[in-house]
Structure formats: structure tokens, C-alpha cells
Design a protein around this motif. Structure first.
Motif, PDB file in Angstrom:
ATOM      1  N   THR A  73     -19.643 -71.019  52.243  1.00 60.42           N
ATOM      2  CA  THR A  73     -19.717 -71.387  50.829  1.00 60.42           C
ATOM      3  C   THR A  73     -21.083 -71.983  50.544  1.00 60.42           C
ATOM      4  N   THR A 114     -14.538 -70.664  43.921  1.00 59.61           N
ATOM      5  CA  THR A 114     -14.615 -71.565  45.063  1.00 59.61           C
ATOM      6  C   THR A 114     -14.306 -73.006  44.687  1.00 59.61           C
ATOM      7  N   ALA A 122     -18.758 -68.150  47.626  1.00 64.02           N
ATOM      8  CA  ALA A 122     -18.212 -68.101  48.987  1.00 64.02           C
ATOM      9  C   ALA A 122     -18.384 -66.680  49.519  1.00 64.02           C
TER      10      ALA A 122
END
Length: 182
Positions: free
Chosen positions: A149, A181, A161
Motif C-alpha cells: 500500500t 484502501t 494498494a
């Protein structure tokens, strides 16, 4: 004495294999980041499963587009909103096929920004000027999926990510992205 030595060598070998097995996606993620920073297209070609990445991006961007359209009162109230919802995936598909290239992947990795719902890819930062300060978080999502990430420290909304998938015992490839994310 020989038996103890042989047992120790076998145990050390097993520990070494397990350690390398667990570290392999981290090494691949680091290689992808280095290749993106250098603009090494050949390395990115080896490290990225482009057909799988394109399919993942199409799904992610289609989901974002549909969510945006559902939340936009102008589209909901407009009689042509349904047509736009049906045609949107076609435009996204074409845009993703065009932008998910080694250069496009390099731009995403170096900026921590994925293409917009309209398929526009972020431009790579100019070296030495406006380079994002990226925070990298590493972690398994399952035994066969590992996430790297990337988050721009100055613009936390810029996060992406990268999902690496296992291809064999020790081989990993970038095969998907997760745009949600947060």
C-alpha cells in the motif's frame, strides 16, 4: 554426532526456505518500486501480469464510476443516466487498455495515484521537483495475495494498494490493485 549435524542442517534449510518463501513478495514489491522509479520498462514487463492487472483495473474503475453516478443527483434525475451507466464500462475498458502499460504502472507506483474513473493516468513526478513522499505498508491479505500500500504523506487521499499474487512457490506478480484502501 553426524546425525545431530545432519538434523541441524535440515532444520536450518527448512527455516531458510520458509524465510525466503515469506520474504519473496516483499522482494518483488521492492523490485517493482525500483523499476518504476528508474522507468525500467523491461523489468516491469517481467514483474507485472498486465492482462490480470487490466481486468482488475476495469472492475475497480467500473465500481467507482457506478458509485459516483449513483451519488450524483444530476445523473439520477436525468433520463439519460441509465444510458451513461451502461456506456461507462465501455469507455473505461478502452481507457484501461490504453493506460495500463509499463509507463502507466510506473506513474501509478511513483505517485500512489490510480487512474481516475474516466481512465486518466497520473503523470509521473518530475525528478527533484514535487516528488511525493511515499509511505509504504506491506502485508499479506492471504497466503497467495500480498499488498503493497502506497500513500503520499502530503496528500493522504493519494493511496493505492498494489496486489501481488503468487505464481508458483516463490514467484509473485503484480496482478491487481485495490483503490479502496481506506
Amino acid at each position: 554426532m553426524i546425525k545431530k549435524l545432519l538434523t541441524g542442517v535440515v532444520i536450518a534449510g527448512v527455516i531458510g526456505l520458509v524465510g525466503f518463501w515469506a520474504a519473496a513478495p516483499v522482494l518483488t514489491g521492492q523490485a517493482i518500486i525500483r523499476a518504476a522509479e528508474r522507468g525500467d520498462e523491461a523489468a516491469l514487463e517481467r514483474l507485472v501480469d498486465f492482462p490480470a492487472l487490466r481486468e482488475s483495473m476495469k472492475g475497480e474503475l467500473n465500481d467507482l464510476l457506478v458509485a459516483e453516478m449513483r451519488n450524483d443527483p444530476r445523473v439520477v434525475e436525468n433520463n439519460l443516466g441509465g444510458l451513461a451507466t451502461m456506456l461507462g464500462p465501455m469507455f473505461i475498458s478502452g481507457a484501461v487498455d490504453t493506460v495500463v502499460t509499463p509507463q502507466g504502472v510506473a506513474a501509478m507506483v511513483t505517485t500512489a495515484k490510480a487512474p481516475d474513473a474516466d481512465g486518466a493516468v497520473p503523470s509521473e513526478p518530475v525528478k527533484g521537483r514535487d516528488e511525493p513522499d511515499l509511505h509504504k505498508a506491506w502485508g499479506y491479505r492471504s497466503l497467495d495475495v500480498f499488498a503493497v500500500t502506497l500513500t503520499d504523506r502530503d496528500r493522504p487521499e493519494n493511496n493505492l494498494a498494489l496486489l501481488l499474487e503468487r505464481r508458483g512457490l516463490f514467484t509473485w506478480r503484480l496482478a491487481a490493485v485495490d483503490l479502496r484502501t481506506e
